[in-house]
Every structure is written in C-alpha cells, then in structure tokens.
Design a protein around this motif. Structure first.
Motif, PDB file in Angstrom:
ATOM      1  N   TRP A  12       3.151  -5.420 -61.867  1.00 25.70           N
ATOM      2  CA  TRP A  12       1.786  -5.011 -61.686  1.00 25.70           C
ATOM      3  C   TRP A  12       0.714  -5.957 -61.331  1.00 25.70           C
ATOM      4  O   TRP A  12       0.007  -5.518 -60.289  1.00 25.70           O
ATOM      5  CB  TRP A  12       1.362  -4.173 -62.883  1.00 25.70           C
ATOM      6  CG  TRP A  12       0.243  -3.180 -62.778  1.00 25.70           C
ATOM      7  CD1 TRP A  12      -1.173  -3.618 -62.866  1.00 25.70           C
ATOM      8  CD2 TRP A  12       0.260  -2.040 -62.080  1.00 25.70           C
ATOM      9  NE1 TRP A  12      -1.818  -2.605 -62.564  1.00 25.70           N
ATOM     10  CE2 TRP A  12      -1.159  -1.540 -61.984  1.00 25.70           C
ATOM     11  CE3 TRP A  12       1.196  -1.066 -61.946  1.00 25.70           C
ATOM     12  CZ2 TRP A  12      -1.474  -0.133 -61.648  1.00 25.70           C
ATOM     13  CZ3 TRP A  12       0.896   0.228 -61.364  1.00 25.70           C
ATOM     14  CH2 TRP A  12      -0.326   0.536 -61.320  1.00 25.70           C
ATOM     15  N   ALA A  13       0.870  -6.926 -61.696  1.00 19.47           N
ATOM     16  CA  ALA A  13      -0.291  -8.005 -61.326  1.00 19.47           C
ATOM     17  C   ALA A  13      -0.100  -8.523 -59.861  1.00 19.47           C
ATOM     18  O   ALA A  13      -0.838  -8.521 -59.103  1.00 19.47           O
ATOM     19  CB  ALA A  13      -0.198  -9.098 -62.262  1.00 19.47           C
ATOM     20  N   TYR A  15       1.516  -6.428 -57.694  1.00 16.71           N
ATOM     21  CA  TYR A  15       1.204  -5.452 -56.888  1.00 16.71           C
ATOM     22  C   TYR A  15      -0.253  -5.500 -56.827  1.00 16.71           C
ATOM     23  O   TYR A  15      -0.811  -5.159 -55.562  1.00 16.71           O
ATOM     24  CB  TYR A  15       1.546  -4.206 -57.711  1.00 16.71           C
ATOM     25  CG  TYR A  15       1.443  -2.734 -57.089  1.00 16.71           C
ATOM     26  CD1 TYR A  15       1.401  -2.648 -55.671  1.00 16.71           C
ATOM     27  CD2 TYR A  15       1.286  -1.919 -57.935  1.00 16.71           C
ATOM     28  CE1 TYR A  15       1.260  -1.407 -55.063  1.00 16.71           C
ATOM     29  CE2 TYR A  15       1.065  -0.394 -57.319  1.00 16.71           C
ATOM     30  CZ  TYR A  15       1.180  -0.422 -56.013  1.00 16.71           C
ATOM     31  OH  TYR A  15       1.231   0.908 -55.430  1.00 16.71           O
ATOM     32  N   GLU A  16      -1.076  -5.585 -57.610  1.00 19.52           N
ATOM     33  CA  GLU A  16      -2.722  -5.826 -57.403  1.00 19.52           C
ATOM     34  C   GLU A  16      -2.906  -6.884 -56.458  1.00 19.52           C
ATOM     35  O   GLU A  16      -3.698  -6.528 -55.651  1.00 19.52           O
ATOM     36  CB  GLU A  16      -3.607  -6.182 -58.937  1.00 19.52           C
ATOM     37  CG  GLU A  16      -3.204  -4.795 -59.816  1.00 19.52           C
ATOM     38  CD  GLU A  16      -3.789  -5.001 -61.145  1.00 19.52           C
ATOM     39  OE1 GLU A  16      -3.882  -6.220 -61.447  1.00 19.52           O
ATOM     40  OE2 GLU A  16      -4.337  -3.993 -61.844  1.00 19.52           O
ATOM     41  N   CYS A  19      -2.216  -5.509 -52.893  1.00 17.61           N
ATOM     42  CA  CYS A  19      -3.215  -4.345 -52.659  1.00 17.61           C
ATOM     43  C   CYS A  19      -4.408  -5.113 -52.033  1.00 17.61           C
ATOM     44  O   CYS A  19      -4.875  -4.682 -51.051  1.00 17.61           O
ATOM     45  CB  CYS A  19      -3.582  -3.510 -53.707  1.00 17.61           C
ATOM     46  SG  CYS A  19      -2.231  -2.269 -54.178  1.00 17.61           S
ATOM     47  N   LYS A  20      -4.881  -6.204 -52.845  1.00 21.47           N
ATOM     48  CA  LYS A  20      -6.053  -6.965 -52.143  1.00 21.47           C
ATOM     49  C   LYS A  20      -5.581  -7.505 -51.031  1.00 21.47           C
ATOM     50  O   LYS A  20      -6.440  -7.534 -49.929  1.00 21.47           O
ATOM     51  CB  LYS A  20      -6.326  -7.749 -53.158  1.00 21.47           C
ATOM     52  CG  LYS A  20      -7.067  -7.136 -54.401  1.00 21.47           C
ATOM     53  CD  LYS A  20      -7.639  -8.315 -55.328  1.00 21.47           C
ATOM     54  CE  LYS A  20      -8.258  -7.588 -56.726  1.00 21.47           C
ATOM     55  NZ  LYS A  20      -8.429  -8.794 -57.569  1.00 21.47           N
ATOM     56  N   GLU A  25      -6.653   0.258 -50.813  1.00 21.95           N
ATOM     57  CA  GLU A  25      -7.683   0.655 -52.037  1.00 21.95           C
ATOM     58  C   GLU A  25      -6.960   2.088 -52.340  1.00 21.95           C
ATOM     59  O   GLU A  25      -6.797   3.041 -51.711  1.00 21.95           O
ATOM     60  CB  GLU A  25      -8.969   1.090 -51.301  1.00 21.95           C
ATOM     61  CG  GLU A  25      -9.501  -0.329 -51.052  1.00 21.95           C
ATOM     62  CD  GLU A  25     -11.148  -0.282 -50.880  1.00 21.95           C
ATOM     63  OE1 GLU A  25     -11.811   0.837 -51.298  1.00 21.95           O
ATOM     64  OE2 GLU A  25     -11.699  -1.003 -49.953  1.00 21.95           O
ATOM     65  N   HIS A  28      -5.951   4.505 -59.777  1.00 14.59           N
ATOM     66  CA  HIS A  28      -4.875   3.906 -60.621  1.00 14.59           C
ATOM     67  C   HIS A  28      -3.498   4.994 -60.668  1.00 14.59           C
ATOM     68  O   HIS A  28      -2.434   4.731 -60.559  1.00 14.59           O
ATOM     69  CB  HIS A  28      -5.306   3.768 -62.224  1.00 14.59           C
ATOM     70  CG  HIS A  28      -4.276   3.511 -63.139  1.00 14.59           C
ATOM     71  ND1 HIS A  28      -4.018   2.159 -63.451  1.00 14.59           N
ATOM     72  CD2 HIS A  28      -3.408   4.080 -63.917  1.00 14.59           C
ATOM     73  CE1 HIS A  28      -2.909   1.949 -64.036  1.00 14.59           C
ATOM     74  NE2 HIS A  28      -2.810   3.122 -64.524  1.00 14.59           N
ATOM     75  N   MET A  31      -1.470   4.169 -57.410  1.00 13.51           N
ATOM     76  CA  MET A  31      -0.874   2.962 -57.702  1.00 13.51           C
ATOM     77  C   MET A  31       0.249   3.031 -58.365  1.00 13.51           C
ATOM     78  O   MET A  31       1.336   2.735 -58.324  1.00 13.51           O
ATOM     79  CB  MET A  31      -1.781   1.845 -58.215  1.00 13.51           C
ATOM     80  CG  MET A  31      -2.728   1.319 -57.268  1.00 13.51           C
ATOM     81  SD  MET A  31      -3.757   0.115 -58.003  1.00 13.51           S
ATOM     82  CE  MET A  31      -2.469  -1.161 -58.085  1.00 13.51           C
ATOM     83  N   PHE A  35       4.209   2.569 -57.668  1.00 12.92           N
ATOM     84  CA  PHE A  35       4.901   1.144 -58.377  1.00 12.92           C
ATOM     85  C   PHE A  35       6.214   1.070 -58.418  1.00 12.92           C
ATOM     86  O   PHE A  35       6.706  -0.120 -57.960  1.00 12.92           O
ATOM     87  CB  PHE A  35       4.257   1.361 -59.875  1.00 12.92           C
ATOM     88  CG  PHE A  35       4.858   0.172 -60.568  1.00 12.92           C
ATOM     89  CD1 PHE A  35       4.145  -1.287 -60.060  1.00 12.92           C
ATOM     90  CD2 PHE A  35       5.659   0.122 -61.353  1.00 12.92           C
ATOM     91  CE1 PHE A  35       4.497  -2.342 -60.828  1.00 12.92           C
ATOM     92  CE2 PHE A  35       5.858  -1.014 -62.047  1.00 12.92           C
ATOM     93  CZ  PHE A  35       5.465  -2.266 -61.899  1.00 12.92           C
TER      94      PHE A  35
END
Length: 72
Positions: A12-13, A15-16, A19-20, A25, A28, A31, A35
């Motif tokens: 997940w980290a 994935y974040e 995304c950045k 954008e 939650h 996402m 996921f």
C-alpha cells in the motif's frame, strides 16, 4: 525491494508512492478498489526482476500498473 512487497501495508505504501509519481489522484475507496490489481502487478514485476541477470530485461511499474484508467 523485498521490503516493498513483504506485506499488504508495504505494498500500500508503494502504491501511494506510485500514485504520486504518476499524478494519480484517487480517493481511498477508489484506491482500495484498485489495490489488488496493483498488488499483483507489483509482485509480478518483483519476481520477474528477481530472476533477471541483465538490467535491460528488468520491468517496472509503469503508469498503468493497475490497469487502464477507464475514466479517461
């Protein structure tokens, strides 16, 4: 990279960060919905690269790591 896929929280980290990096954008819920596909892509890339002997054979998580954006 082992630590990047050792748990769902680690993925997940990742994935974040992904995304950045690709200016995705999503709220939650969106996402969370995407996921599992991202997770499969990340694991696939990881295991592929683990077996590569040449850098040019390596893969990466590109812009469409969780599938085509159907909202374009």
């Amino acid at each position: 990279m082992d630590k990047d896929i050792e748990s769902d929280e680690a993925i997940w980290a990742l994935y974040e960060l992904w995304c950045k990096a690709y200016n995705k954008e999503r709220d939650h819920g969106e996402m969370a919905r995407r996921f599992n596909r991202f997770k499969k892509s990340a694991e696939s890339v990881y295991y592929w690269n683990k077996g590569c002997y040449k850098e040019e054979e390596q893969r990466y998580l590109g812009e469409f790591a969780y599938g085509i954006d159907d909202k374009r």
